[in-house]
Design a protein around this motif. Structure first.
Motif, short mmCIF file in Angstrom:
data_model
loop_
_atom_site.label_atom_id
_atom_site.label_comp_id
_atom_site.label_asym_id
_atom_site.label_seq_id
_atom_site.Cartn_x
_atom_site.Cartn_y
_atom_site.Cartn_z
N GLU A 58 22.54 121.05 -27.89
CA GLU A 58 21.76 120.38 -28.95
C GLU A 58 20.64 119.54 -28.35
O GLU A 58 19.53 119.47 -28.91
CB GLU A 58 22.67 119.49 -29.82
N TRP A 62 16.68 119.93 -29.15
CA TRP A 62 15.85 118.78 -29.53
C TRP A 62 14.63 118.70 -28.61
O TRP A 62 13.49 118.52 -29.06
CB TRP A 62 16.72 117.52 -29.43
N GLY A 69 13.78 122.21 -34.76
CA GLY A 69 15.19 122.50 -34.51
C GLY A 69 16.01 122.55 -35.79
O GLY A 69 17.08 123.17 -35.82
N TRP A 70 15.52 121.92 -36.85
CA TRP A 70 16.27 121.98 -38.12
C TRP A 70 16.36 123.41 -38.65
O TRP A 70 17.35 123.76 -39.29
CB TRP A 70 15.64 121.07 -39.18
N ARG A 75 20.99 127.75 -33.13
CA ARG A 75 21.87 127.11 -34.12
C ARG A 75 21.09 126.11 -34.93
O ARG A 75 21.14 124.91 -34.65
CB ARG A 75 22.95 126.32 -33.38
N TRP A 77 19.88 123.26 -37.08
CA TRP A 77 20.70 122.09 -37.49
C TRP A 77 20.94 122.06 -38.99
O TRP A 77 21.90 121.44 -39.44
CB TRP A 77 20.00 120.80 -37.04
N SER A 80 24.32 122.99 -39.59
CA SER A 80 25.33 122.52 -38.63
C SER A 80 26.64 122.12 -39.33
O SER A 80 27.72 122.37 -38.80
CB SER A 80 24.79 121.36 -37.80
N THR A 302 21.93 112.86 -43.90
CA THR A 302 21.61 113.86 -42.88
C THR A 302 22.77 114.05 -41.91
O THR A 302 23.34 113.06 -41.45
CB THR A 302 20.37 113.37 -42.09
N THR A 304 25.11 114.43 -38.69
CA THR A 304 25.03 113.83 -37.35
C THR A 304 25.21 114.96 -36.32
O THR A 304 26.30 115.16 -35.78
CB THR A 304 26.11 112.76 -37.20
N VAL A 305 24.11 115.66 -36.08
CA VAL A 305 24.16 116.92 -35.33
C VAL A 305 24.76 116.75 -33.92
O VAL A 305 25.61 117.55 -33.51
CB VAL A 305 22.73 117.51 -35.23
N TYR A 308 28.43 116.40 -34.02
CA TYR A 308 29.17 117.61 -34.42
C TYR A 308 29.47 118.51 -33.22
O TYR A 308 30.40 119.32 -33.27
CB TYR A 308 28.34 118.47 -35.38
N ALA A 309 28.66 118.39 -32.16
CA ALA A 309 28.76 119.36 -31.06
C ALA A 309 30.15 119.40 -30.42
O ALA A 309 30.75 120.48 -30.30
CB ALA A 309 27.67 119.10 -30.03
#
Ligand SMILES: Cc1ncc(COP(=O)(O)O)c(C=O)c1O
Length: 423
Positions: A58, A62, A69-70, A75, A77, A80, A302, A304-305, A308-309
């Motif tokens: 991630e 970024w 990246g969204w 992947r 986001w 996500s 939004t 929390t990308v 989440y990883a």
């Protein structure tokens, strides 16, 4: 102590191995490469080796794509949260649309109570366990206050029988029956944090429904620990964290479940935010709120990308092993620890307060001991055995079936035998 031979522990591990190679097991400093025997996975699970790579992925996106990246990259986001839902649904025993990972546990309890605790003049009580986790006590009391009620009368606390540590389903059901017509919400821990007791979620949910109450569950100590079938059991809603048995890291995004029979009900009041809005209209930037069907419609902000990883990395492991196999090893491992502790407590001043039947508990065994905090400190310093303490007198041992070994259990029992005072 001949009741337990080291060779037996090693042979059991060889026959029924953990997946500990896929985790970072903390070293026991100053002990020549030895590792901690870690039993605090009911507080914070160990780090899966895949977590760092998942976060790095991630960070790289970024760095390379910034805001794009969204919607771009391997992947995006934007999906996500949705990407995690099939694995979460398997852990919760739910439909994909019934679950979502978001926020943290107590926040989710509040968000779901904002929808599902709707007191009236007659039906206003919230039933919890007397041994509820403090945050749950605070949450329900503050919800009562929020509705202009006095928590002293709104919150009912279920106590075990005198001399017993665990609740009995029949007593819970009888108390609900006694309160028929007055209970708005039953909010219990699926597995109690202190005693390790696994409640009969299906039966208690049915009893709550029978008296016209909503059944919500705090599954912090149940998710990833015991098999769940929330959909089939008819649970109205549930919330849990992922930093214990799900090993997603400190403060990891939590989980939420809303049963399908509610999940499409757009008329339910909720504390809304744009991430719970239908994605088809979310970015039109209009003021009207159109909830997404399903638990995802309770999202507020939004995702929390980055957080989440590690959850994703951990869930991949759960998918690879599967809850049935994990639970089977858990029962064997905890049963082994219990058999050793029985020898210890017969000779030492301690008492197992967790139910003895395997279907009434997860992997945790709790011991009532004198001077619990000092004992836990010595277990760690002198034996490299890490458990945790719950005031005033409980030490908790949770052999996590993904990474705990039979040898860890053997070390713990020997250390307790060494440190506990003789009877
Ligand atoms: C049963 C239970 N409920 C609630 C909480 C509070 O969780 P959080 O701090 O993530 O809101 C915990 C934390 O350990 C817990 O064990």
């Amino acid at each position: 102590m001949d009741a337990f031979a080291e060779s037996d522990a090693l042979a059991r591990e060889a026959a029924d191995p953990s997946r500990r190679a896929e985790f970072l097991i903390p070293p026991w400093p100053g002990h020549d490469g030895a590792q901690w025997a870690y039993f605090a996975g009911n507080s914070l699970g160990l780090q899966p080796r895949g977590a760092a790579a998942a976060i790095d992925e991630e960070l790289a996106a970024w760095g390379e794509l910034a805001v794009e990246g969204w919607f771009e990259g391997a992947r995006p986001w934007i999906s996500s949260a949705d990407d995690l839902r099939p694995s979460l649904a398997r852990l919760a025993g739910a439909e994909v649309e019934e679950v979502v990972a978001m926020n943290t546990l107590t926040v989710n309890l509040h968000l779901l109570m904002a929808t599902f605790y709707r007191p009236t003049a007659e039906r206003f009580r919230i039933v919890i366990e007397d041994a509820a986790f403090p945050s749950d006590s605070h949450a329900v009391a503050s919800q009562a206050v929020h509705h202009g009620l006095d928590p002293a009368s709104a919150v009912v606390r279920l106590r075990p029988r005198v001399g017993e540590a665990a609740l009995r389903t029949q007593d819970v059901v009888a108390e609900l029956e006694r309160l028929r017509g007055e209970v708005a919400l039953v909010l219990l821990g699926g597995v109690n944090y202190l005693t390790g007791e696994l409640l009969e979620i299906r039966e208690i949910t049915a009893a709550a429904h029978d008296i016209g109450a909503v059944a919500g569950w705090d599954l912090a100590h149940a998710i990833g620990n015991v098999p769940l079938r929330l959909s089939e059991w008819g649970v109205d809603w549930a919330a849990w964290c992922h930093y214990k048995y799900v090993n997603a890291g400190p403060g990891a995004p939590a989980g939420a479940f809303v049963h399908a029979r509610h999940a499409r009900d757009a008329s339910l009041p909720r504390l809304a935010g744009w991430w719970g809005n239908d994605p088809a209209t979310r970015f039109r930037m209009e003021p009207g709120f159109v909830p997404r069907p399903g638990a995802a419609g309770w999202q507020v902000s939004t995702p929390t990308v980055l957080a989440y990883a590690p959850l994703r990395a951990s869930l991949e492991l759960f998918d690879a092993v599967g809850m049935p196999a994990l639970r089977a090893r858990s029962i064997r491992l905890t049963g082994y620890l219990e058999s050793l502790l029985d020898v210890v407590v017969a000779e030492r001043g301690a008492r197992v307060i967790t139910p003895r039947e395997e279907e009434r508990r997860g992997c945790q065994l709790s011991l009532a001991v004198p001077r619990a905090r000092a004992l836990a400190a010595r277990l760690r310093a002198e034996h490299g055995v890490v458990c945790d303490v719950r005031e005033p007198d409980v030490v908790r041992f949770a052999p996590s079936p993904l990474y705990s070994s039979y040898y860890d259990c053997w070390r713990a029992a020997n250390a307790l035998h060494d440190l506990l005072p003789a009877r």
